[in-house]
Design a protein around this motif. Sequence first.
Motif, short mmCIF file in Angstrom:
data_model
loop_
_atom_site.label_atom_id
_atom_site.label_comp_id
_atom_site.label_asym_id
_atom_site.label_seq_id
_atom_site.Cartn_x
_atom_site.Cartn_y
_atom_site.Cartn_z
N GLU A 151 8.47 -7.09 10.36
CA GLU A 151 9.92 -7.45 10.28
C GLU A 151 10.55 -7.29 8.97
O GLU A 151 11.97 -7.42 8.89
N ALA A 152 9.99 -6.78 7.89
CA ALA A 152 10.81 -6.48 6.57
C ALA A 152 9.96 -5.50 5.94
O ALA A 152 8.69 -5.28 6.08
N VAL A 153 10.49 -4.60 5.12
CA VAL A 153 9.75 -3.58 4.30
C VAL A 153 10.62 -3.37 3.10
O VAL A 153 11.78 -3.47 2.97
N GLU A 154 9.85 -3.15 2.08
CA GLU A 154 10.39 -3.08 0.73
C GLU A 154 9.82 -1.88 0.12
O GLU A 154 8.62 -1.57 0.11
N VAL A 155 10.43 -0.93 -0.60
CA VAL A 155 10.06 0.30 -1.20
C VAL A 155 9.97 0.11 -2.70
O VAL A 155 10.94 -0.10 -3.34
N PHE A 156 8.73 0.03 -3.05
CA PHE A 156 8.32 -0.20 -4.77
C PHE A 156 8.63 1.17 -5.26
O PHE A 156 9.39 1.07 -6.39
N SER A 157 8.34 2.27 -4.74
CA SER A 157 8.69 3.49 -5.51
C SER A 157 8.51 4.59 -4.55
O SER A 157 7.61 4.58 -3.45
N GLU A 158 9.17 5.67 -4.34
CA GLU A 158 9.06 7.03 -3.75
C GLU A 158 8.29 7.68 -4.37
O GLU A 158 7.71 7.71 -5.43
N ALA A 159 7.80 8.99 -3.64
CA ALA A 159 6.83 9.80 -4.24
C ALA A 159 7.33 11.30 -3.74
O ALA A 159 7.69 11.44 -2.52
N GLU A 160 6.95 12.33 -4.38
CA GLU A 160 7.16 13.67 -4.34
C GLU A 160 6.12 14.05 -3.28
O GLU A 160 4.95 13.30 -3.14
N THR A 161 6.10 15.24 -2.72
CA THR A 161 5.21 16.00 -1.80
C THR A 161 3.91 15.95 -2.61
O THR A 161 4.03 16.65 -3.44
N PRO A 162 2.82 15.51 -2.47
CA PRO A 162 1.66 15.74 -3.17
C PRO A 162 1.23 17.18 -3.18
O PRO A 162 1.47 17.88 -2.07
N PRO A 163 0.37 17.55 -4.08
CA PRO A 163 0.03 19.00 -4.26
C PRO A 163 -1.19 19.50 -3.24
O PRO A 163 -1.28 20.57 -3.13
N ALA A 209 5.22 10.56 2.88
CA ALA A 209 3.85 10.22 2.55
C ALA A 209 3.72 9.75 1.12
O ALA A 209 4.52 10.49 0.05
N GLU A 210 2.94 8.84 0.56
CA GLU A 210 2.62 8.28 -0.66
C GLU A 210 3.68 7.25 -1.23
O GLU A 210 3.62 7.23 -2.34
N PHE A 211 4.63 7.15 -0.30
CA PHE A 211 5.72 6.09 -0.78
C PHE A 211 4.98 4.75 -0.80
O PHE A 211 3.89 4.48 -0.15
N CYS A 212 4.99 3.91 -1.96
CA CYS A 212 4.53 2.75 -2.14
C CYS A 212 5.25 1.65 -1.73
O CYS A 212 6.51 1.72 -2.20
N ILE A 213 4.90 0.82 -0.67
CA ILE A 213 5.87 -0.10 -0.12
C ILE A 213 5.50 -1.47 0.34
O ILE A 213 3.97 -1.52 -0.14
N ARG A 214 5.98 -2.55 0.65
CA ARG A 214 5.27 -3.79 0.86
C ARG A 214 5.89 -3.92 2.44
O ARG A 214 7.31 -3.84 2.56
N VAL A 215 4.88 -4.55 3.24
CA VAL A 215 5.73 -4.73 4.67
C VAL A 215 5.27 -6.13 4.96
O VAL A 215 4.15 -6.77 4.77
N GLY A 268 0.70 -1.21 -0.10
CA GLY A 268 0.17 -0.12 -0.08
C GLY A 268 0.83 1.20 -0.05
O GLY A 268 1.99 1.38 -0.30
N TRP A 269 0.11 2.35 0.41
CA TRP A 269 0.96 3.84 0.55
C TRP A 269 0.86 4.05 1.85
O TRP A 269 0.11 3.86 2.67
N VAL A 270 2.00 5.00 2.16
CA VAL A 270 2.37 5.46 3.40
C VAL A 270 1.13 6.84 3.43
O VAL A 270 1.30 7.60 2.79
#
Length: 595
Positions: free
Chosen positions: A99-111, A67-73, A23-25
């Motif tokens: 126990e583990a986290v993977e960052v799928f993609s980072e995000a800029e600060t939303p508008p 905020a809005e980083f897409c990750i797996r936990v 999901g998204w942070v």
Amino acid sequence: MMRSHRCGDLRGDHAGETVELCGWVNSRRDHGGVTFIDLRDRAGLVQVVFSPGVAAEAHDVAQTLRAEFCIRVTGVVQTRREGTVNPRISTGEIEVAAEAVEVFSEAETPPFPIDGHQDTEESLRLRYRYLDLRRNHMQDNLDLRHGIVGAIRRFYDAHGFVEIETPMMTRSTPEGARDYLVPSRVHPGKFFALPQSPQLFKQLFMVAGLDRYYQIVKCFRDEDLRADRQPEFTQLDVEMSFVGVEDVLDLTEEMFKSVWAEVLDVSLPDFMRLTYDESMRRFGVDKPDVRFGMELADLGTVFAATEARVFRSALDSGGAVNSIAVPGGGRLTRKELDGLVEEAKQLGAGGLVWAAVTPDGLKSPMDKFLSDEERTGLVGASSAREGDLILIVADGRVGVVHKVLGALRNRMGERFGLIPELERSDPGAWKFVWITDFPWFEYNEEEARWDPIHHPFTGVVEETLQYLESDPARVVSKAYDITLNGWELASGSIRIHDRVMQERVFSALGITPEEAEERFGFLLRAFRYGPPPHGGIAPGIDRIVALAAGESNIREVIAFPKTQSVFDPLTGAPAAVDEAQLELLHLKSTAPPEK
């Protein structure tokens, strides 16, 4: 699958399980070396805890999340300690120890904030619609839309209807609004049109013997936009053979009751029915909001012998003098009353007469022109009480009187808080009204001709056929509308199924036989081969969902809508195309070059 569960689906009985979530942070909080993340997906939020003593590497990564980083936990579900339960969210009694986290993609600060706690300008929301659609409110609206459409399909499937697609590119047969045209590359100088509705095709389905048809279909109209209009919209299109008006009304009412029961868990009462004339006489409009009173009063008897010139002139010319009483409106200032007079003029009235009911009697600029008997009659006929404001419109054209007071009634209802707030679980909050017995024709003053109020394929009430050529204003149609809380939801009619009758109606509209053959020849040819009596209706899906969601604008229930100026801020459409594309389509642009 990359995940074992959705974030919002976890509950206390998952405690002890190892889960994988995607999901998204939504937010991050740091407390005493422990990092908390609210992880969001379509199903909801769940709190994830990153402790350096449990998983140091995962905790280090958590420090970089925004905020809005897409990750797996990956982590273990555990029950929250006493005093830390969050009753505001469905997952509030548990949390996930990461126990583990993977960052799928980072995000800029939303508008703008995704959590929806702040108002954001609509143009910005539409430019970044993919972010706007991450908000719970928008996803709830689209889920509601999905539920309503699914319930509609199940209803018609259960009643023996078949869903059939109709063409998206057809010939231009204008039905009241302007067509969107599609130039043909292989037929130079000729155009397809995007359908304003599948009207003629669904009638051909009935000629073909398909008996019961429906479709959830996109339609297109090049018209000015309002809160309940878009250039492309979705409608439920329905047609049936061997039916009369009552058959269509009964089945459509049953459909709405079924959908409201299934999706909103509301048992709707039977729908109110009004004729067109009654609706106009009582409410001034053909889509009345009956959640509040303030009905129009006819003052013709009160002023039958009046000396007041404005009223005398209207009545002597065959017009009308009507009023509405605004509860509590007597407190308006003179400046506000002058503003109402200007509103009435903008709506088409020559003016507006007001009268406040005070403890000392009527207070009005017309005082000196009214007799005591007329003052008493005015208050009584208007059902006004002390503190109310009476608004009076007089005109030689009854339609103008209805139009102006109907619009003022709606505006005053909103301004004075007479419209109750929507309580979705309350059956009484949903005021469905059938409007029947519409006039067939309306006179087009600008073009000096008679136009159809609905469309030229609408059936005629047999008793009024005699007036088709001699007095079109007296012709009554087999048309009907259904409205909800002041919004038109659908129009429909029993259709003309006789070729001679259809040609007669075309003639009454000023359409020559040659024009009829050119525009509608395929339908007239089909009518040579035993067409059955048939009729249908076409409710607007966008309006249905907007009302069910409690929204005041259909853009809030459409994934990618256009703005009021028919522009898409997300893609920049409409946009210019290069000369080579135009040349392929045998077109040349005369628009000035863009700056």
